[in-house]
Motif scaffolding. Structure first.
Motif, mmCIF file in Angstrom:
data_model
loop_
_atom_site.group_PDB
_atom_site.id
_atom_site.type_symbol
_atom_site.label_atom_id
_atom_site.label_comp_id
_atom_site.label_asym_id
_atom_site.label_seq_id
_atom_site.Cartn_x
_atom_site.Cartn_y
_atom_site.Cartn_z
ATOM 1 N N TRP A 275 0.804 -1.369 0.012
ATOM 2 C CA TRP A 275 -0.026 0.091 0.132
ATOM 3 C C TRP A 275 0.836 1.283 -0.148
ATOM 4 C CZ3 TRP A 275 0.636 3.246 3.858
ATOM 5 C CH2 TRP A 275 1.153 2.833 5.138
ATOM 6 N N LEU A 276 1.994 1.095 0.539
ATOM 7 C CA LEU A 276 2.901 2.361 0.794
ATOM 8 C C LEU A 276 3.228 2.972 -0.726
ATOM 9 C CD1 LEU A 276 4.400 4.229 2.739
ATOM 10 C CD2 LEU A 276 6.548 2.718 2.559
ATOM 11 N N LYS A 277 3.610 1.832 -1.506
ATOM 12 C CA LYS A 277 3.886 2.283 -2.884
ATOM 13 C C LYS A 277 3.150 2.961 -3.715
ATOM 14 C CE LYS A 277 2.431 -1.948 -5.551
ATOM 15 N NZ LYS A 277 2.848 -3.150 -6.105
ATOM 16 N N GLN A 278 1.878 3.194 -3.314
ATOM 17 C CA GLN A 278 0.738 3.898 -3.855
ATOM 18 C C GLN A 278 0.364 5.455 -3.241
ATOM 19 O OE1 GLN A 278 -0.386 2.980 -6.501
ATOM 20 N NE2 GLN A 278 -0.007 0.787 -6.888
ATOM 21 N N VAL A 279 1.014 5.470 -2.176
ATOM 22 C CA VAL A 279 0.810 6.818 -1.403
ATOM 23 C C VAL A 279 1.715 8.012 -1.956
ATOM 24 C CG1 VAL A 279 1.518 8.074 0.777
ATOM 25 C CG2 VAL A 279 0.460 5.489 0.950
ATOM 26 N N ALA A 280 1.110 9.151 -2.134
ATOM 27 C CA ALA A 280 1.772 10.369 -2.669
ATOM 28 C C ALA A 280 3.027 10.644 -1.884
ATOM 29 C CB ALA A 280 0.809 11.424 -2.889
ATOM 30 N N LEU A 281 4.054 11.168 -2.340
ATOM 31 C CA LEU A 281 5.221 11.605 -1.706
ATOM 32 C C LEU A 281 5.513 13.116 -2.115
ATOM 33 C CD1 LEU A 281 7.662 8.901 -2.275
ATOM 34 C CD2 LEU A 281 5.928 8.986 -0.547
ATOM 35 N N VAL A 282 5.771 13.756 -0.745
ATOM 36 C CA VAL A 282 6.336 15.205 -1.089
ATOM 37 C C VAL A 282 7.813 15.064 -0.908
ATOM 38 C CG1 VAL A 282 6.816 17.216 0.119
ATOM 39 C CG2 VAL A 282 4.368 16.543 -0.329
ATOM 40 N N VAL A 283 8.687 15.546 -1.703
ATOM 41 C CA VAL A 283 10.033 15.326 -1.515
ATOM 42 C C VAL A 283 10.816 16.793 -1.654
ATOM 43 C CG1 VAL A 283 9.907 12.870 -2.614
ATOM 44 C CG2 VAL A 283 10.495 14.750 -4.093
ATOM 45 N N MET A 284 12.216 16.762 -1.774
ATOM 46 C CA MET A 284 12.685 18.151 -1.701
ATOM 47 C C MET A 284 13.588 18.313 -2.970
ATOM 48 S SD MET A 284 12.999 19.740 1.195
ATOM 49 C CE MET A 284 13.356 20.003 2.899
ATOM 50 N N SER A 285 13.869 17.346 -3.842
ATOM 51 C CA SER A 285 14.487 17.567 -4.945
ATOM 52 C C SER A 285 14.144 16.576 -6.129
ATOM 53 C CB SER A 285 15.919 17.319 -4.836
ATOM 54 O OG SER A 285 16.425 16.298 -4.389
ATOM 55 N N GLU A 286 14.713 17.013 -7.389
ATOM 56 C CA GLU A 286 14.180 15.944 -8.530
ATOM 57 C C GLU A 286 15.275 14.525 -8.214
ATOM 58 O OE1 GLU A 286 12.597 15.831 -11.017
ATOM 59 O OE2 GLU A 286 11.659 17.739 -10.503
ATOM 60 N N ARG A 287 16.225 14.732 -7.563
ATOM 61 C CA ARG A 287 17.305 13.599 -7.067
ATOM 62 C C ARG A 287 16.302 12.655 -6.257
ATOM 63 N NH1 ARG A 287 20.920 14.117 -3.787
ATOM 64 N NH2 ARG A 287 21.694 12.070 -4.192
ATOM 65 N N ASN A 288 15.542 13.216 -5.160
ATOM 66 C CA ASN A 288 14.762 12.681 -4.263
ATOM 67 C C ASN A 288 13.414 12.007 -5.208
ATOM 68 O OD1 ASN A 288 14.834 14.905 -1.640
ATOM 69 N ND2 ASN A 288 16.159 13.524 -2.068
ATOM 70 N N ARG A 289 13.138 12.543 -6.203
ATOM 71 C CA ARG A 289 12.050 12.038 -7.197
ATOM 72 C C ARG A 289 12.519 10.863 -7.764
ATOM 73 N NH1 ARG A 289 7.697 14.436 -10.087
ATOM 74 N NH2 ARG A 289 8.831 16.406 -10.071
ATOM 75 N N GLU A 290 13.763 10.871 -8.184
ATOM 76 C CA GLU A 290 14.441 9.788 -8.988
ATOM 77 C C GLU A 290 14.817 8.517 -8.168
ATOM 78 O OE1 GLU A 290 14.235 9.312 -12.339
ATOM 79 O OE2 GLU A 290 13.333 11.176 -12.454
ATOM 80 N N CYS A 291 14.965 8.830 -7.107
ATOM 81 C CA CYS A 291 15.365 7.951 -5.752
ATOM 82 C C CYS A 291 14.026 6.791 -5.491
ATOM 83 C CB CYS A 291 16.041 8.361 -4.737
ATOM 84 S SG CYS A 291 16.375 7.338 -3.447
ATOM 85 N N ALA A 292 13.030 7.837 -5.398
ATOM 86 C CA ALA A 292 11.728 7.143 -5.111
ATOM 87 C C ALA A 292 11.071 6.317 -6.094
ATOM 88 C CB ALA A 292 10.615 8.298 -4.672
ATOM 89 N N LYS A 293 11.351 6.723 -7.411
ATOM 90 C CA LYS A 293 10.743 5.825 -8.451
ATOM 91 C C LYS A 293 11.696 4.664 -8.769
ATOM 92 C CE LYS A 293 9.027 9.495 -11.328
ATOM 93 N NZ LYS A 293 9.146 10.186 -12.700
ATOM 94 N N LYS A 294 12.900 4.649 -8.343
ATOM 95 C CA LYS A 294 13.953 3.577 -8.304
ATOM 96 C C LYS A 294 13.636 2.568 -7.401
ATOM 97 C CE LYS A 294 17.436 5.952 -11.076
ATOM 98 N NZ LYS A 294 18.895 6.214 -11.012
ATOM 99 N N THR A 295 13.236 3.264 -6.136
ATOM 100 C CA THR A 295 13.094 2.365 -5.011
ATOM 101 C C THR A 295 11.808 1.552 -5.185
ATOM 102 O OG1 THR A 295 14.196 3.831 -3.461
ATOM 103 C CG2 THR A 295 12.714 2.425 -2.437
ATOM 104 N N GLY A 296 10.627 2.090 -5.806
ATOM 105 C CA GLY A 296 9.480 1.193 -6.132
ATOM 106 C C GLY A 296 8.336 2.165 -5.693
ATOM 107 N N TYR A 297 8.379 3.222 -5.417
ATOM 108 C CA TYR A 297 7.114 4.079 -5.436
ATOM 109 C C TYR A 297 6.519 4.458 -6.579
ATOM 110 C CZ TYR A 297 9.041 5.054 -0.568
ATOM 111 O OH TYR A 297 9.494 4.819 0.835
ATOM 112 N N GLN A 298 5.102 4.225 -6.504
ATOM 113 C CA GLN A 298 4.491 4.570 -8.021
ATOM 114 C C GLN A 298 3.308 5.623 -7.774
ATOM 115 O OE1 GLN A 298 2.597 0.622 -8.734
ATOM 116 N NE2 GLN A 298 4.821 -0.415 -8.677
ATOM 117 N N GLY A 299 3.327 6.126 -6.561
ATOM 118 C CA GLY A 299 2.133 7.371 -6.413
ATOM 119 C C GLY A 299 2.894 8.388 -6.971
ATOM 120 N N GLU A 300 1.859 9.548 -6.813
ATOM 121 C CA GLU A 300 2.263 10.852 -7.456
ATOM 122 C C GLU A 300 3.490 11.318 -6.528
ATOM 123 O OE1 GLU A 300 0.448 15.299 -8.004
ATOM 124 O OE2 GLU A 300 -0.871 13.645 -7.357
#
Length: 270
Positions: free
Chosen positions: A208-233
């Motif tokens: 369920w966590l992978k579908q939760v929306a995330l707020v991050v600090m940078s584009e590097r964080n965004r890319e890290c989240a995607k690679k880790t497995g997060y699929q939400g906004e």
């Protein structure tokens, strides 16, 4: 932030415990329910003696660069322990606004910060750091930080020294204490936080966590989240401080205004 209205929004706050209070209070004041879940603990570096010795030699440096608010807090705590004051001859730079804000709180008036992207690349784009031949630069950071800033400054003629003033540790934590249907959006402010949250969730909660929306600090964080497995906004905050994080949560809510409660698909286990 007067127009922030986060009623009925449940926000998972993953900051270290000692840094989460202000953000949680701001979220609650805006109508949200803050759910503290620290995924990092900040502790002393393994080589604290080396850090103390370096702090005693600040007058030897032209530039002091702080990588994070934790770096500021830990460096100034060491300075106080060693009876060291910030030399007037040192110029000071910070990676982002929250780091600069912490320096301002400690009465450092002039701080160089990036004008656009708040990371090493953004700081390197500042003309003040483009020509450093013969100058000595001290970079305060945590253990295992990125190397691009120091390496690039060396290429631009500087003599660079890194000093680790803190260490990031993954705490013991269990998402069983967080009801999966209560989390609308999570705030994660570093790559290590993103990875730690994922690991602490385990397979049981990653569904369920992978579908939760995330707020991050940078584009590097965004890319890290995607690679880790997060699929939400994933929303990148426009400012690296509490105000920017709240604005990002509000931005997400505005885009999803029709949704009344927690994400419906979290019940599906998808």
């Amino acid at each position: 932030m007067d127009q922030t209205n986060l009623n009925n929004i449940h926000v998972l706050v993953t900051r270290p415990e000692h840094q989460a209070q202000g953000l949680c209070q701001a979220l609650e004041k805006s109508g949200a329910t803050a759910l503290p879940f620290p995924v990092l603990e900040i502790t002393d570096p393994q080589d604290i003696a080396s850090a103390k010795k370096t702090v005693q030699q600040l007058e030897n440096y032209n530039w002091l660069i702080f990588i994070s608010a934790n770096a500021v807090e830990r460096a100034f705590a060491l300075m106080e322990q060693e009876n060291v004051v910030l030399p007037d001859s040192c110029k000071v730079a910070a990676i982002g606004r929250s780091t600069a804000d912490k320096l301002h709180e400690l009465k450092v008036k002039e701080v160089l910060i990036p004008q656009q992207r708040f990371d090493s690349e953004g700081l390197l784009a500042q003309p003040e750091l483009s020509e450093l031949t013969g100058q000595k630069v001290l970079i305060f950071r945590g253990e295992g930080g990125r190397e691009i800033l120091g390496k690039t400054l060396q290429q631009q003629g500087a003599e660079v020294v890194h000093v680790a003033v803190y260490r990031r540790v993954k705490p013991d934590g269990d998402l069983d204490k967080i009801e999966k249907n209560s989390v609308d959006i999570a705030i994660v402010t570093s790559n290590q936080s993103i990875q730690n949250l994922w690991q602490m969730a385990g397979k049981k909660h990653q569904r369920w966590l992978k579908q939760v929306a995330l707020v991050v600090m940078s584009e590097r964080n965004r890319e890290c989240a995607k690679k880790t497995g997060y699929q939400g906004e994933i929303i990148v905050a426009s400012q690296q401080n509490d105000e920017g994080l709240l604005a990002a949560v509000q931005q997400w809510k505005n885009k999803n205004r029709a949704r009344k409660g927690p994400m419906a698909d979290k019940n599906s286990g998808a």
